[in-house]
Design a protein around this motif. Structure first.
Motif, mmCIF file in Angstrom:
data_model
loop_
_atom_site.group_PDB
_atom_site.id
_atom_site.type_symbol
_atom_site.label_atom_id
_atom_site.label_comp_id
_atom_site.label_asym_id
_atom_site.label_seq_id
_atom_site.Cartn_x
_atom_site.Cartn_y
_atom_site.Cartn_z
ATOM 1 N N SER A 38 0.873 -1.180 0.000
ATOM 2 C CA SER A 38 0.000 0.000 0.000
ATOM 3 C C SER A 38 0.905 1.222 0.000
ATOM 4 O O SER A 38 1.713 1.394 0.912
ATOM 5 N N ARG A 39 0.766 2.049 -1.025
ATOM 6 C CA ARG A 39 1.640 3.213 -1.194
ATOM 7 C C ARG A 39 0.829 4.434 -1.556
ATOM 8 O O ARG A 39 -0.230 4.330 -2.174
ATOM 9 N N VAL A 40 1.347 5.588 -1.186
ATOM 10 C CA VAL A 40 0.799 6.862 -1.651
ATOM 11 C C VAL A 40 1.744 7.378 -2.721
ATOM 12 O O VAL A 40 2.915 7.637 -2.458
ATOM 13 N N LEU A 41 1.221 7.463 -3.941
ATOM 14 C CA LEU A 41 1.968 7.989 -5.083
ATOM 15 C C LEU A 41 0.996 8.810 -5.910
ATOM 16 O O LEU A 41 -0.133 8.386 -6.140
ATOM 17 N N SER A 42 1.419 9.951 -6.351
ATOM 18 C CA SER A 42 0.549 10.830 -7.118
ATOM 19 C C SER A 42 1.048 10.950 -8.555
ATOM 20 O O SER A 42 2.247 11.139 -8.790
ATOM 21 N N ALA A 43 0.119 10.849 -9.484
ATOM 22 C CA ALA A 43 0.476 11.026 -10.890
ATOM 23 C C ALA A 43 1.002 12.430 -11.153
ATOM 24 O O ALA A 43 1.813 12.640 -12.059
ATOM 25 N N GLY A 103 -4.123 5.326 -14.927
ATOM 26 C CA GLY A 103 -3.650 5.428 -16.300
ATOM 27 C C GLY A 103 -2.136 5.521 -16.392
ATOM 28 O O GLY A 103 -1.515 4.911 -17.264
ATOM 29 N N VAL A 104 -1.539 6.265 -15.494
ATOM 30 C CA VAL A 104 -0.074 6.371 -15.466
ATOM 31 C C VAL A 104 0.534 5.009 -15.141
ATOM 32 O O VAL A 104 1.503 4.586 -15.782
ATOM 33 N N PRO A 144 -2.056 -6.264 -15.169
ATOM 34 C CA PRO A 144 -3.422 -5.747 -15.119
ATOM 35 C C PRO A 144 -3.516 -4.636 -14.075
ATOM 36 O O PRO A 144 -3.001 -4.786 -12.961
ATOM 37 N N VAL A 145 -4.134 -3.532 -14.436
ATOM 38 C CA VAL A 145 -4.328 -2.407 -13.514
ATOM 39 C C VAL A 145 -5.826 -2.236 -13.294
ATOM 40 O O VAL A 145 -6.584 -2.086 -14.253
ATOM 41 N N GLN A 171 -12.091 6.413 -18.830
ATOM 42 C CA GLN A 171 -11.935 6.895 -20.198
ATOM 43 C C GLN A 171 -10.479 6.863 -20.646
ATOM 44 O O GLN A 171 -9.864 7.882 -20.917
ATOM 45 N N MET A 172 -9.932 5.655 -20.765
ATOM 46 C CA MET A 172 -8.550 5.493 -21.212
ATOM 47 C C MET A 172 -8.506 5.340 -22.735
ATOM 48 O O MET A 172 -9.432 4.796 -23.328
ATOM 49 N N PRO A 173 -7.414 5.794 -23.349
ATOM 50 C CA PRO A 173 -7.297 5.617 -24.795
ATOM 51 C C PRO A 173 -7.109 4.139 -25.137
ATOM 52 O O PRO A 173 -6.565 3.378 -24.329
ATOM 53 N N ALA A 174 -7.559 3.740 -26.299
ATOM 54 C CA ALA A 174 -7.393 2.357 -26.749
ATOM 55 C C ALA A 174 -5.921 1.975 -26.685
ATOM 56 O O ALA A 174 -5.054 2.747 -27.091
ATOM 57 N N GLY A 175 -5.661 0.806 -26.148
ATOM 58 C CA GLY A 175 -4.293 0.307 -26.072
ATOM 59 C C GLY A 175 -3.700 0.354 -24.674
ATOM 60 O O GLY A 175 -2.697 -0.298 -24.414
#
Length: 151
Positions: A26-31, A65-66, A74-75, A96-100
């Motif tokens: 469990s981590r706190v990370l910000s995009a 997404g990042v 898998p995310v 709403q992620m881009p295809a791919g």
């Protein structure tokens, strides 16, 4: 998760993973506030033995997404409830992620956190018969509990 305040929700995912005996981080990370650390963590996740990733964030909610852009694991994305738009902003940003670059997006908040953990368990159970038995037992117990309820 994107910030420490997300822990009140994401602890439900952690507790569910613990219930199934799944080792997890469990981590706190910000995009946005820790972009280099987030990318490094995602890039090296499989080297640390990770097989599935759950990423939770609110508002712009770019963390999942990042993560997905920097790993082939898998995310699973969990949108956090926000004050301004009750999490709809987070949901739309996550789903709403881009295809791919897929992100499996769950519900907003606690239900999403819990189900993200259960979906991670199901993914891992594909290659782990013992875990599959635990998941089947969990589902059976859940069913029996509901059927035993009376009004």
């Amino acid at each position: 998760m994107g910030s420490k305040s997300d822990w009140d929700t994401m602890r439900h995912a952690s507790e569910m993973l613990t219930k199934f005996g799944i080792a997890h981080e469990s981590r706190v990370l910000s995009a946005h506030r820790t972009p280099h650390a987030a990318v490094e963590w995602a890039t090296n996740a499989s080297k640390r033995g990770m097989q599935v990733m759950i990423a939770a964030a609110g508002a712009a909610a770019h963390l999942a997404g990042v993560m997905a852009a920097h790993t082939i694991l898998p995310v699973l994305g969990v949108p956090m409830e926000s004050q301004a738009l009750k999490g709809m902003d987070s949901l739309l940003s996550t789903v709403q992620m881009p295809a791919g670059i897929p992100v499996g997006t769950l519900a907003i908040g606690k239900a999403g956190a819990t189900n993200a953990a259960l979906l991670a368990v199901a993914i891992l159970a594909l290659q782990n018969p013992e875990l599959a038995k635990k998941l089947e037992a969990f589902r059976t117990e859940q069913t029996e509990k509901i059927l035993a309820e009376t009004l």
